[in-house]
Motif scaffolding. Structure first.
Motif, PDB file in Angstrom:
ATOM      1  N   THR A  68     -12.091  13.560  98.290  1.00 28.47           N
ATOM      2  CA  THR A  68     -12.689  14.896  98.210  1.00 28.47           C
ATOM      3  C   THR A  68     -12.754  15.363  96.753  1.00 28.47           C
ATOM      4  O   THR A  68     -11.972  14.927  95.911  1.00 28.47           O
ATOM      5  CB  THR A  68     -11.903  15.947  99.026  1.00 28.47           C
ATOM      6  OG1 THR A  68     -10.611  16.115  98.442  1.00 28.47           O
ATOM      7  CG2 THR A  68     -11.761  15.560 100.488  1.00 28.47           C
ATOM      8  N   ILE A  69     -13.706  16.243  96.506  1.00 23.82           N
ATOM      9  CA  ILE A  69     -13.858  16.862  95.187  1.00 23.82           C
ATOM     10  C   ILE A  69     -13.840  18.370  95.401  1.00 23.82           C
ATOM     11  O   ILE A  69     -14.636  18.890  96.181  1.00 23.82           O
ATOM     12  CB  ILE A  69     -15.201  16.461  94.545  1.00 23.82           C
ATOM     13  CG1 ILE A  69     -15.246  14.932  94.335  1.00 23.82           C
ATOM     14  CG2 ILE A  69     -15.412  17.196  93.215  1.00 23.82           C
ATOM     15  CD1 ILE A  69     -16.623  14.415  93.945  1.00 23.82           C
ATOM     16  N   THR A  70     -12.939  19.064  94.732  1.00 23.02           N
ATOM     17  CA  THR A  70     -12.903  20.525  94.824  1.00 23.02           C
ATOM     18  C   THR A  70     -13.288  21.113  93.468  1.00 23.02           C
ATOM     19  O   THR A  70     -12.720  20.739  92.436  1.00 23.02           O
ATOM     20  CB  THR A  70     -11.512  21.018  95.235  1.00 23.02           C
ATOM     21  OG1 THR A  70     -11.174  20.413  96.478  1.00 23.02           O
ATOM     22  CG2 THR A  70     -11.491  22.537  95.397  1.00 23.02           C
ATOM     23  N   PHE A  94     -15.848  19.282  98.597  1.00 28.93           N
ATOM     24  CA  PHE A  94     -16.839  18.352  99.139  1.00 28.93           C
ATOM     25  C   PHE A  94     -16.111  17.093  99.594  1.00 28.93           C
ATOM     26  O   PHE A  94     -15.386  16.459  98.818  1.00 28.93           O
ATOM     27  CB  PHE A  94     -17.877  18.002  98.072  1.00 28.93           C
ATOM     28  CG  PHE A  94     -18.939  17.051  98.575  1.00 28.93           C
ATOM     29  CD1 PHE A  94     -20.030  17.511  99.282  1.00 28.93           C
ATOM     30  CD2 PHE A  94     -18.797  15.675  98.373  1.00 28.93           C
ATOM     31  CE1 PHE A  94     -20.989  16.622  99.770  1.00 28.93           C
ATOM     32  CE2 PHE A  94     -19.759  14.782  98.859  1.00 28.93           C
ATOM     33  CZ  PHE A  94     -20.846  15.271  99.552  1.00 28.93           C
ATOM     34  N   ASP A  95     -16.310  16.737 100.858  1.00 30.69           N
ATOM     35  CA  ASP A  95     -15.684  15.535 101.414  1.00 30.69           C
ATOM     36  C   ASP A  95     -16.706  14.393 101.347  1.00 30.69           C
ATOM     37  O   ASP A  95     -17.790  14.491 101.931  1.00 30.69           O
ATOM     38  CB  ASP A  95     -15.270  15.810 102.861  1.00 30.69           C
ATOM     39  CG  ASP A  95     -14.397  14.690 103.405  1.00 30.69           C
ATOM     40  OD1 ASP A  95     -14.511  13.537 102.917  1.00 30.69           O
ATOM     41  OD2 ASP A  95     -13.603  14.965 104.334  1.00 30.69           O
ATOM     42  N   LEU A  96     -16.360  13.322 100.655  1.00 34.00           N
ATOM     43  CA  LEU A  96     -17.314  12.228 100.472  1.00 34.00           C
ATOM     44  C   LEU A  96     -17.588  11.473 101.767  1.00 34.00           C
ATOM     45  O   LEU A  96     -18.489  10.637 101.809  1.00 34.00           O
ATOM     46  CB  LEU A  96     -16.857  11.266  99.361  1.00 34.00           C
ATOM     47  CG  LEU A  96     -17.255  11.723  97.940  1.00 34.00           C
ATOM     48  CD1 LEU A  96     -16.390  12.864  97.456  1.00 34.00           C
ATOM     49  CD2 LEU A  96     -17.247  10.585  96.959  1.00 34.00           C
ATOM     50  N   ALA A  97     -16.844  11.796 102.832  1.00 32.80           N
ATOM     51  CA  ALA A  97     -17.150  11.216 104.138  1.00 32.80           C
ATOM     52  C   ALA A  97     -18.550  11.622 104.581  1.00 32.80           C
ATOM     53  O   ALA A  97     -19.173  10.964 105.416  1.00 32.80           O
ATOM     54  CB  ALA A  97     -16.118  11.675 105.169  1.00 32.80           C
ATOM     55  N   GLN A  98     -19.087  12.699 104.008  1.00 36.31           N
ATOM     56  CA  GLN A  98     -20.470  13.120 104.303  1.00 36.31           C
ATOM     57  C   GLN A  98     -21.486  12.067 103.895  1.00 36.31           C
ATOM     58  O   GLN A  98     -22.641  12.124 104.312  1.00 36.31           O
ATOM     59  CB  GLN A  98     -20.791  14.423 103.562  1.00 36.31           C
ATOM     60  CG  GLN A  98     -20.117  15.638 104.151  1.00 36.31           C
ATOM     61  CD  GLN A  98     -20.648  16.920 103.503  1.00 36.31           C
ATOM     62  OE1 GLN A  98     -21.842  17.142 103.434  1.00 36.31           O
ATOM     63  NE2 GLN A  98     -19.734  17.738 103.026  1.00 36.31           N
ATOM     64  N   LEU A  99     -21.068  11.127 103.061  1.00 32.63           N
ATOM     65  CA  LEU A  99     -21.992  10.072 102.613  1.00 32.63           C
ATOM     66  C   LEU A  99     -22.023   8.905 103.589  1.00 32.63           C
ATOM     67  O   LEU A  99     -22.904   8.067 103.525  1.00 32.63           O
ATOM     68  CB  LEU A  99     -21.536   9.514 101.248  1.00 32.63           C
ATOM     69  CG  LEU A  99     -21.485  10.496 100.078  1.00 32.63           C
ATOM     70  CD1 LEU A  99     -20.652   9.920  98.946  1.00 32.63           C
ATOM     71  CD2 LEU A  99     -22.899  10.790  99.589  1.00 32.63           C
ATOM     72  N   ASP A 100     -21.027   8.826 104.471  1.00 35.13           N
ATOM     73  CA  ASP A 100     -20.879   7.632 105.328  1.00 35.13           C
ATOM     74  C   ASP A 100     -21.901   7.630 106.465  1.00 35.13           C
ATOM     75  O   ASP A 100     -22.408   8.653 106.860  1.00 35.13           O
ATOM     76  CB  ASP A 100     -19.464   7.560 105.897  1.00 35.13           C
ATOM     77  CG  ASP A 100     -18.413   7.552 104.786  1.00 35.13           C
ATOM     78  OD1 ASP A 100     -18.782   7.263 103.632  1.00 35.13           O
ATOM     79  OD2 ASP A 100     -17.246   7.851 105.076  1.00 35.13           O
ATOM     80  N   ALA A 110     -16.085  30.818  87.710  1.00 40.43           N
ATOM     81  CA  ALA A 110     -14.830  30.265  87.187  1.00 40.43           C
ATOM     82  C   ALA A 110     -15.120  29.003  86.369  1.00 40.43           C
ATOM     83  O   ALA A 110     -16.200  28.416  86.466  1.00 40.43           O
ATOM     84  CB  ALA A 110     -13.884  29.959  88.337  1.00 40.43           C
ATOM     85  N   SER A 111     -14.144  28.582  85.559  1.00 41.36           N
ATOM     86  CA  SER A 111     -14.372  27.443  84.665  1.00 41.36           C
ATOM     87  C   SER A 111     -13.193  26.481  84.681  1.00 41.36           C
ATOM     88  O   SER A 111     -12.770  25.980  83.647  1.00 41.36           O
ATOM     89  CB  SER A 111     -14.647  27.947  83.248  1.00 41.36           C
ATOM     90  OG  SER A 111     -13.684  28.913  82.844  1.00 41.36           O
ATOM     91  N   GLY A 112     -12.657  26.236  85.880  1.00 37.36           N
ATOM     92  CA  GLY A 112     -11.426  25.440  85.980  1.00 37.36           C
ATOM     93  C   GLY A 112     -11.598  23.940  86.090  1.00 37.36           C
ATOM     94  O   GLY A 112     -10.610  23.217  86.210  1.00 37.36           O
ATOM     95  N   GLY A 113     -12.850  23.432  86.071  1.00 37.12           N
ATOM     96  CA  GLY A 113     -13.053  21.985  86.213  1.00 37.12           C
ATOM     97  C   GLY A 113     -13.089  21.561  87.669  1.00 37.12           C
ATOM     98  O   GLY A 113     -13.426  22.362  88.548  1.00 37.12           O
ATOM     99  N   ALA A 114     -12.744  20.311  87.929  1.00 35.42           N
ATOM    100  CA  ALA A 114     -12.774  19.787  89.297  1.00 35.42           C
ATOM    101  C   ALA A 114     -11.496  19.020  89.592  1.00 35.42           C
ATOM    102  O   ALA A 114     -10.954  18.331  88.722  1.00 35.42           O
ATOM    103  CB  ALA A 114     -13.973  18.860  89.472  1.00 35.42           C
ATOM    104  N   TRP A 115     -11.031  19.178  90.832  1.00 32.57           N
ATOM    105  CA  TRP A 115      -9.833  18.455  91.286  1.00 32.57           C
ATOM    106  C   TRP A 115     -10.290  17.354  92.235  1.00 32.57           C
ATOM    107  O   TRP A 115     -10.856  17.650  93.291  1.00 32.57           O
ATOM    108  CB  TRP A 115      -8.881  19.412  92.005  1.00 32.57           C
ATOM    109  CG  TRP A 115      -7.485  18.881  92.144  1.00 32.57           C
ATOM    110  CD1 TRP A 115      -7.084  17.855  92.947  1.00 32.57           C
ATOM    111  CD2 TRP A 115      -6.320  19.344  91.455  1.00 32.57           C
ATOM    112  NE1 TRP A 115      -5.734  17.655  92.801  1.00 32.57           N
ATOM    113  CE2 TRP A 115      -5.238  18.551  91.900  1.00 32.57           C
ATOM    114  CE3 TRP A 115      -6.073  20.348  90.512  1.00 32.57           C
ATOM    115  CZ2 TRP A 115      -3.925  18.743  91.419  1.00 32.57           C
ATOM    116  CZ3 TRP A 115      -4.774  20.539  90.044  1.00 32.57           C
ATOM    117  CH2 TRP A 115      -3.719  19.733  90.509  1.00 32.57           C
ATOM    118  N   LEU A 116     -10.062  16.115  91.836  1.00 27.03           N
ATOM    119  CA  LEU A 116     -10.493  14.979  92.655  1.00 27.03           C
ATOM    120  C   LEU A 116      -9.287  14.453  93.433  1.00 27.03           C
ATOM    121  O   LEU A 116      -8.263  14.116  92.836  1.00 27.03           O
ATOM    122  CB  LEU A 116     -11.059  13.855  91.771  1.00 27.03           C
ATOM    123  CG  LEU A 116     -12.026  14.255  90.641  1.00 27.03           C
ATOM    124  CD1 LEU A 116     -12.517  13.013  89.916  1.00 27.03           C
ATOM    125  CD2 LEU A 116     -13.205  15.036  91.181  1.00 27.03           C
TER     126      LEU A 116
END
Ligand code: ZN
Length: 257
Positions: free
Chosen positions: A7-9, A251-257, A26-32
């Motif tokens: 997941t990417i938040t 975003f859950d990358l399982a959406q790509l499967d 906000a400008s906190g980047g992304a948490w993978l």
């Protein structure tokens, strides 16, 4: 045993000076969260606060990564290194950054560097590993400071992130993947030329044809034009699913499967 997920938040979706300095976004980047590996990418101003608000624990980070030294990407990197290492009491984690973030007028303070287990310098064409995750920095971007985008490979997914750059020929060719994330600062091409605009993003999407695209890092002109509506129009035009990131979106990358 629970199944591993990727997941990417988005701890922030702000790009460029005004949206960041006024915190319209906000400008906190992304948490993978990639399987058992946790990575913080581009911890801009407020990253610590955004991470705490979203209940992410910096002590669990395996790595902190910097695409480039500009403040909207690096503002909180020092405090996040301190948080990852419990104030330097536990030597852990890897910090990845371009050489100019470490050498001249460094954004990563010298006294914190020994807190991390490892500091790795990003370079054009480099490949790197964090546990079972690998990533590449295929090409140096056209940006005023040394800047890289990323192609990540997890045991389950491939995804690319085109960070800040002006458009250049063959930019897209380096970033094939199932999911493409693009920093789109500007609504229209023009000065300042160091960032991608929406029409350029459209060309990249048409060329690469990823399964899903996420737009983020919005400057004032993009923000005013309502990124979610622009994403909907882009989806219709390209017939590829385009999503506008929102602060806090997971975003859950399982959406790509
Ligand atoms: Zn920049």
């Amino acid at each position: 045993m629970t199944e591993l997920s990727d997941t990417i938040t988005f701890l922030g979706t702000a790009g460029a000076r005004f949206v960041v300095t006024r915190q319209f976004l906000a400008s906190g980047g992304a948490w993978l969260n990639l399987g058992n590996t946790q990575i913080l990418l581009d911890p801009g101003p407020g990253s610590l606060v955004q991470a705490a608000k979203r209940k992410f624990d910096p002590v669990k980070l395996d790595a902190i990564m910097l695409s480039h030294r500009h403040l909207d990407h690096s503002g909180d990197i020092n405090i996040m290194i301190e948080a990852m290492t419990e104030g330097g009491t536990k030597k852990r984690g890897t910090v990845f950054a371009p050489s100019d973030a470490l050498d001249q007028d460094p954004v990563i303070l010298s006294y914190l560097r020994s807190y991390a287990q490892n500091i790795q310098v990003l370079a054009e064409g480099g490949s790197y590993k964090i546990n079972d995750i690998s990533f590449r920095t295929p090409v140096r971007h056209k940006h005023p400071v040394e800047t890289y985008g990323f192609v990540f490979q997890t045991p389950r997914h491939t995804f690319s992130w085109i960070t800040d750059t002006r458009y250049f020929e063959d930019l897209a060719g380096h970033y094939a993947g199932d999911l493409l994330i693009i920093n789109v600062v500007r609504l229209k091409p023009g000065a300042p030329l160091d960032h991608l605009s929406l029409p350029e993003a459209k060309d990249i999407i048409k060329e690469l044809k990823p399964r899903i695209v996420i737009l983020t890092h919005f400057g004032m002109t993009m923000w005013r034009a309502r990124p979610w509506e622009l994403a909907r129009e882009l989806s219709a035009e390209t017939r590829i699913q385009v999503i506008a990131a929102k602060d806090g979106m997971k975003f859950d990358l399982a959406q790509l499967d």
